[in-house]
Design a protein around this motif. Structure first.
Motif, PDB file in Angstrom:
ATOM      1  N   TRP A  38     -10.852  -4.201  -2.945  1.00  0.00           N
ATOM      2  CA  TRP A  38     -11.034  -4.091  -1.507  1.00  0.00           C
ATOM      3  C   TRP A  38     -12.383  -4.719  -1.137  1.00  0.00           C
ATOM      4  CZ3 TRP A  38     -11.328   1.473   1.056  1.00  0.00           C
ATOM      5  CH2 TRP A  38     -11.571   1.355   2.434  1.00  0.00           C
ATOM      6  N   SER A 240      -7.346   1.893   3.410  1.00  0.00           N
ATOM      7  CA  SER A 240      -7.011   2.984   2.492  1.00  0.00           C
ATOM      8  C   SER A 240      -5.512   3.247   2.474  1.00  0.00           C
ATOM      9  CB  SER A 240      -7.774   4.257   2.865  1.00  0.00           C
ATOM     10  OG  SER A 240      -7.470   4.663   4.185  1.00  0.00           O
ATOM     11  N   SER A 241      -4.859   3.123   3.643  1.00  0.00           N
ATOM     12  CA  SER A 241      -3.420   3.345   3.693  1.00  0.00           C
ATOM     13  C   SER A 241      -2.657   2.268   2.937  1.00  0.00           C
ATOM     14  CB  SER A 241      -2.933   3.384   5.152  1.00  0.00           C
ATOM     15  OG  SER A 241      -3.510   4.459   5.841  1.00  0.00           O
ATOM     16  N   ASP A 244      -3.216   2.726  -0.781  1.00  0.00           N
ATOM     17  CA  ASP A 244      -2.477   3.899  -1.248  1.00  0.00           C
ATOM     18  C   ASP A 244      -1.013   3.550  -1.482  1.00  0.00           C
ATOM     19  OD1 ASP A 244      -2.475   6.829  -1.774  1.00  0.00           O
ATOM     20  OD2 ASP A 244      -1.079   6.850  -0.075  1.00  0.00           O
TER      21      ASP A 244
END
Length: 283
Positions: A38, A240-241, A244
């Motif tokens: 990221w 983050s989504s 995930d």
């Protein structure tokens, strides 16, 4: 000396950090657990470089995917955007790293710069971004050259520096895991065009690429608003989504047009709205 915007050094630093994290004693991090990458802006370029280098440099890592926001993939295009804006002297950071990493460029750079340019390059060596912006922001780099021409033009035309710019271009290797790339339509520091080109290059190499373009209005004066609003929306709203989902093996959208070898030119506003609904609505 910081390896500013050096493709190989950035890629290795990111992947070595993942390796180091997996070897930390006294943690719950598994030694062979899944890895996600990221990054945004300079970090986005590092994330992109790591994504396309993982298969060759760190094949043992279980890379599930990368979230890449506003990556600096094409140095020439990015430096041309720096000029006249808040980060006008960002090219000075690069010149410092260039002379350190490639000593053969030192005399070339010295010939390009006038006394004001040499003073700028020396000063930014000890500055952080905000100090550089306050002292040198909103200037044109032609004021720092002996020829009176902008630095990006000179770097692109000189054979020695041109070869290094090309060698540090991201997009000439193939990621071994899905990539989610975000750009802002009017990013005023890291231009959207070179992000789209990165996505197209990866698509042409058979990678899985989900490109989302955040529809931003144009911002005057290159203040960095177009770049930072993109950061907040992408990184605080989506990253983050998305990661995930990648970690949990959810299906990854591929916006590549396999026949044309490029990203499908979908409507940016609709595509962005769809991603928001998918990633946040189902959370």
């Amino acid at each position: 000396m910081h390896n500013y915007l050096n493709r190989e050094a950035s890629a290795h630093a990111v992947l070595d950090a993942a390796r180091a994290a997996q070897r930390l004693p006294g943690t719950s991090i598994p030694t062979d657990g899944p890895v996600g990458i990221w990054g945004h802006s300079q970090g986005g370029g590092a994330a992109a470089a790591a994504a396309e280098s993982a298969g060759s440099y760190a094949p043992e890592l279980d890379l599930r995917g990368s979230f890449i926001s506003a990556p600096v993939a094409d140095l020439d295009a990015t430096f041309r955007t720096f000029d006249d804006g808040m980060l006008a002297a960002g090219t000075g950071y690069y010149l410092d790293a260039l002379a350190s990493n490639y000593p053969e460029t030192a005399p070339v750079i010295d010939e390009m710069l006038n006394p004001a340019g040499k003073a700028m390059v020396e000063a930014v060596l000890e500055q952080c971004l905000f100090e550089t912006a306050l002292k040198y922001g909103f200037q044109n780099s032609r004021h720092w050259t002996t020829s009176g021409r902008p630095l990006p033009e000179l770097l692109a035309e000189n054979p020695t520096t041109r070869a290094i710019l090309d060698a540090n271009r991201i997009g000439n290797r193939t990621p071994n895991a899905p990539t989610f790339i975000v750009t802002g339509s009017n990013d005023d520091i890291v231009p959207a065009g070179q992000v789209r080109e990165l996505a197209d290059n990866w698509c042409s190499r058979g990678a899985t690429v989900d490109l989302v373009e955040i529809p931003l209005p144009p911002f005057p004066f290159k203040t960095g608003l177009g770049h930072n609003i993109n950061e907040y929306i992408a990184n605080f709203g989506l990253a983050s989504s998305v990661l995930d989902q990648m970690f949990n093996g959810a299906p990854v959208r591929n916006t590549c047009d396999s026949d044309a070898g490029r990203v499908t030119k979908a409507d940016g506003a609709l595509r962005f709205a769809g991603v928001i609904e998918e990633t946040l609505g189902g959370a």
